[in-house]
Scaffold this motif. Sequence first.
Motif, PDB file in Angstrom:
ATOM      1  N   ALA A 116      33.459  58.178  41.027  1.00 35.12           N
ATOM      2  CA  ALA A 116      33.672  59.541  41.521  1.00 35.12           C
ATOM      3  C   ALA A 116      33.775  60.536  40.374  1.00 35.12           C
ATOM      4  N   VAL A 117      34.479  60.155  39.316  1.00 40.76           N
ATOM      5  CA  VAL A 117      34.606  61.028  38.148  1.00 40.76           C
ATOM      6  C   VAL A 117      33.231  61.288  37.538  1.00 40.76           C
ATOM      7  N   PHE A 118      32.445  60.241  37.430  1.00 40.85           N
ATOM      8  CA  PHE A 118      31.101  60.369  36.869  1.00 40.85           C
ATOM      9  C   PHE A 118      30.237  61.275  37.734  1.00 40.85           C
ATOM     10  N   ALA A 119      30.255  61.039  39.037  1.00 34.59           N
ATOM     11  CA  ALA A 119      29.409  61.811  39.955  1.00 34.59           C
ATOM     12  C   ALA A 119      29.777  63.298  39.922  1.00 34.59           C
ATOM     13  N   ARG A 120      31.073  63.575  39.880  1.00 35.20           N
ATOM     14  CA  ARG A 120      31.505  64.966  39.815  1.00 35.20           C
ATOM     15  C   ARG A 120      31.033  65.606  38.515  1.00 35.20           C
ATOM     16  N   GLY A 121      31.156  64.887  37.414  1.00 34.27           N
ATOM     17  CA  GLY A 121      30.696  65.386  36.118  1.00 34.27           C
ATOM     18  C   GLY A 121      29.207  65.658  36.120  1.00 34.27           C
ATOM     19  N   LEU A 122      28.448  64.757  36.721  1.00 30.90           N
ATOM     20  CA  LEU A 122      26.996  64.929  36.807  1.00 30.90           C
ATOM     21  C   LEU A 122      26.639  66.195  37.586  1.00 30.90           C
ATOM     22  N   ASP A 123      27.337  66.411  38.666  1.00 35.90           N
ATOM     23  CA  ASP A 123      27.104  67.602  39.490  1.00 35.90           C
ATOM     24  C   ASP A 123      27.362  68.886  38.682  1.00 35.90           C
TER      25      ASP A 123
ATOM     26  N   ALA B 150       9.435  57.593  32.605  1.00 35.37           N
ATOM     27  CA  ALA B 150      10.790  57.988  32.209  1.00 35.37           C
ATOM     28  C   ALA B 150      11.424  58.884  33.270  1.00 35.37           C
ATOM     29  N   THR B 151      10.644  59.791  33.818  1.00 39.28           N
ATOM     30  CA  THR B 151      11.165  60.708  34.840  1.00 39.28           C
ATOM     31  C   THR B 151      11.593  59.939  36.091  1.00 39.28           C
ATOM     32  N   ARG B 152      10.744  59.005  36.517  1.00 40.44           N
ATOM     33  CA  ARG B 152      11.069  58.176  37.679  1.00 40.44           C
ATOM     34  C   ARG B 152      12.351  57.373  37.459  1.00 40.44           C
ATOM     35  N   VAL B 153      12.379  56.682  36.317  1.00 40.16           N
ATOM     36  CA  VAL B 153      13.528  55.812  36.020  1.00 40.16           C
ATOM     37  C   VAL B 153      14.809  56.638  35.912  1.00 40.16           C
ATOM     38  N   GLY B 154      14.741  57.734  35.176  1.00 43.38           N
ATOM     39  CA  GLY B 154      15.917  58.591  35.018  1.00 43.38           C
ATOM     40  C   GLY B 154      16.392  59.148  36.337  1.00 43.38           C
ATOM     41  N   ALA B 155      15.456  59.578  37.176  1.00 39.57           N
ATOM     42  CA  ALA B 155      15.829  60.160  38.466  1.00 39.57           C
ATOM     43  C   ALA B 155      16.486  59.125  39.370  1.00 39.57           C
ATOM     44  N   LEU B 156      15.923  57.935  39.425  1.00 38.66           N
ATOM     45  CA  LEU B 156      16.527  56.895  40.266  1.00 38.66           C
ATOM     46  C   LEU B 156      17.917  56.530  39.763  1.00 38.66           C
ATOM     47  N   LEU B 157      18.041  56.432  38.454  1.00 39.82           N
ATOM     48  CA  LEU B 157      19.337  56.092  37.842  1.00 39.82           C
ATOM     49  C   LEU B 157      20.392  57.131  38.192  1.00 39.82           C
ATOM     50  N   LEU B 158      20.040  58.410  38.025  1.00 41.80           N
ATOM     51  CA  LEU B 158      21.005  59.481  38.296  1.00 41.80           C
ATOM     52  C   LEU B 158      21.280  59.590  39.798  1.00 41.80           C
ATOM     53  N   ALA B 159      20.248  59.390  40.614  1.00 40.36           N
ATOM     54  CA  ALA B 159      20.438  59.453  42.066  1.00 40.36           C
ATOM     55  C   ALA B 159      21.433  58.391  42.521  1.00 40.36           C
ATOM     56  N   ARG B 160      21.328  57.203  41.939  1.00 39.30           N
ATOM     57  CA  ARG B 160      22.250  56.123  42.298  1.00 39.30           C
ATOM     58  C   ARG B 160      23.674  56.416  41.854  1.00 39.30           C
ATOM     59  N   ALA B 161      23.808  57.142  40.754  1.00 44.40           N
ATOM     60  CA  ALA B 161      25.143  57.466  40.249  1.00 44.40           C
ATOM     61  C   ALA B 161      25.733  58.681  40.952  1.00 44.40           C
ATOM     62  N   ALA B 162      24.923  59.378  41.751  1.00 47.27           N
ATOM     63  CA  ALA B 162      25.336  60.672  42.295  1.00 47.27           C
ATOM     64  C   ALA B 162      26.448  60.576  43.336  1.00 47.27           C
TER      65      ALA B 162
END
Lengths: 185, 185
Positions: A116-123, B150-162
């Motif tokens: 949650a901390v990570f996700a908020r930071g990313l946002d 790189a764009t695909r991988v980065g986007a999927l990675l960040l989407a999962r962390a979101a």
Amino acid sequence: MKVSKEVSERHREALLAAASRLVRLHGFEGVSIADIAAEAGLTHGAFYTHFDSKEALCAEVVEQAIADMIGRVESTSRRKRVEQYLSVAHARNRGVGCPLTALSGDVVRASPAVGAVFARGLDHLVDRLAVEEEYESGSPDRDRAIVALATRVGALLLARAAQTPKLRDEILSAAKTALLASPRQ
Amino acid sequence: MKVSKEVSERHREALLAAASRLVRLHGFEGVSIADIAAEAGLTHGAFYTHFDSKEALCAEVVEQAIADMIGRVESTSRRKRVEQYLSVAHARNRGVGCPLTALSGDVVRASPAVGAVFARGLDHLVDRLAVEEEYESGSPDRDRAIVALATRVGALLLARAAQTPKLRDEILSAAKTALLASPRQ
DNA sequence: TGTACATCAGTGAACGCGCGTTCACTGATGTAC
DNA sequence: TGTACATCAGTGAACGCGCGTTCACTGATGTAC
């Protein structure tokens, strides 16, 4: 034995700094309280006078690391940041680099609190980058900020996994060219 | 007790399949031999009649996962692949998804042997994607293939962390639009 | 085809080890007088 | 300012636990006759 308040505060900072470095290098699970305490010049028992648990420390590391990253957006130009981000030094120096690249993979497996901390930071980071895109291009563009961030993160991640300097440098400079060339992406 | 050669071979495949799923979900360090054996319907002791060590298994998982990914480049159009790659289903289903996104972060911390297998696979994948770019745009472009990957991988990675569906979907569709819109990146 | 037996895949107890966390203890700090 | 003492940061032994790996054992397989 007891130490002064100033020394104690310095110890807390040292624990955070050691954790920040070691967690980026080895992941949340790959680093032990004893490792962190040793790098801070303490024994593992002392850890628990400063943090409730390993999880609480990890959450604080993530919070601070992303806040620092947002701080750099304020103080450094986009061009300069992209160049530093996609430099060989950044690819080689995992201990002090971008927390998104170092920890995104870990964070989806970590405790919900850390996630949650990570996700908020990313946002918040995306918010800030969208504002920057507005200055650069004249209109606010959250999507463009997201794609540029994803490209940077993905490129650094793959460059680090590449192992051969040839492929690593190829990935870094391809991404650098794409991100610096045109205002479009 | 001893089992027939066919059954034994089926057990080996089951161990590999379980490892492939669990390693993507929990990372190399986050999964145990006992977990893998249990998912394959065996006990931990049986593992060692099929693999020399956990490290050997991880190397084989990485090798197979990247080979499968390259196989999909041969059999599926670029457009279709990008749509699937950046789908909500792929973001949610970490156990069966892209090994680059699931394991890049882990691989830099894994043993040199596993790292080498991953790096070689990545190089082959880029080779194959560069050939595809040639078909799409008329001229071979390894750099364009790298940036798109790189764009695909980065986007999927960040989407999962979101964590929130809102940010996750925003990341996925921003990247999808950018990757499908123009032949230029 | 039927029988005797060597092979070997799978089991589960055991190993040494490192982990996160707890806690009785130590002794310098810092406060109350 | 000096003294007496409560506080509490830091130490290191100990805890229960799960890990990767080993190994004596079991009994079905599959081969030699």
